[in-house]
Design a protein around this motif. Sequence first.
Motif, PDB file in Angstrom:
ATOM      1  N   GLN A   1       4.163  13.907  -2.833  1.00 48.38           N
ATOM      2  CA  GLN A   1       4.532  13.618  -1.446  1.00 48.38           C
ATOM      3  C   GLN A   1       4.441  12.119  -1.166  1.00 48.38           C
ATOM      4  O   GLN A   1       5.319  11.539  -0.499  1.00 48.38           O
TER       5      GLN A   1
ATOM      6  N   GLN B   1      -9.179   8.096  10.560  1.00 44.78           N
ATOM      7  CA  GLN B   1      -9.679   9.401  10.136  1.00 44.78           C
ATOM      8  C   GLN B   1     -10.869   9.848  10.992  1.00 44.78           C
ATOM      9  O   GLN B   1     -11.048  11.035  11.251  1.00 44.78           O
TER      10      GLN B   1
ATOM     11  N   GLU C   1       1.372   5.875   6.635  1.00 41.90           N
ATOM     12  CA  GLU C   1       0.515   4.692   6.725  1.00 41.90           C
ATOM     13  C   GLU C   1      -0.035   4.308   5.348  1.00 41.90           C
ATOM     14  O   GLU C   1      -0.090   3.125   5.000  1.00 41.90           O
TER      15      GLU C   1
ATOM     16  N   SER D   1       0.292   9.997   3.573  1.00 38.77           N
ATOM     17  CA  SER D   1       0.791   9.667   4.910  1.00 38.77           C
ATOM     18  C   SER D   1       1.693   8.451   4.831  1.00 38.77           C
ATOM     19  O   SER D   1       1.655   7.676   3.860  1.00 38.77           O
TER      20      SER D   1
END
Length: 253
Positions: A23, A139, A242, A240
């Motif tokens: 991913q 987080q 980011e 992600s």
Amino acid sequence: MSSAYLLVSHGSRDPRPEVAMQQLAKLVCNKLPNNYNPSSSEHLVGIAALEMSPQPLHEQIQKFAKSAFGDAWVGLHKPSQNENHLKIVPLFLLPGVHVMTDIPAEVALAQQAIGQDIMIELQPHLGSHPNLEKLLAKQISTIKAEAWILLAHGSRRPGSKETVEAMAASLSAVAAYWAGPPSLESRVKELVAAGYREIAILPYFLFAGGITDAIAASIEELKLQFSAVNFQLAQPLGASAELAELIWDLTDR
């Protein structure tokens, strides 16, 4: 000049980290400049593992180079020297033995086998990026706690703990290590003795896997041992956009 990018992780028997790496590779692929051929761009960002792979890393690098650069690899045409660049990004959070010794050695073996038509460039490891702290802060931003523990794996390389200690301090947390002292349990005992009753743990790991499962199980045991304490467990970084942005930035360093 053309470039390809190989993201190198530790490797795991658990299938979840590899899925997350795939991913992440797709997210990094989205960062490629517009002049890249969309039909072939998926071959320009790949993944490899230092351990738990059927092939050693240097052979994985060679295989990816062949896939990414095609004819330049097999010598069907001769590009000018240094025309093709293969950038290796170690997705490791600590400057341990893997980052400082193992991966450079594997890269050197791959470069020797490939020759000079494709230049391999070893980029800085992920944990060295100055903006990693912002991702970790994100987080923990949704969890309210009186005290935080940053739980890293740990490394046998001298000096590697300094990185974790500095990151923990920047997050107003204390550091603990899964594979060495101070342990999670010892840190919890210190915080409980200091009067904290809301304690949260941030796993300093890239993805969910066997170790994060073991951490969760360990926290369940701590809940039984310290019944008056409310424990919360944050998620590891995960794949992600980011994180992909930080990785892409490292490819230009």
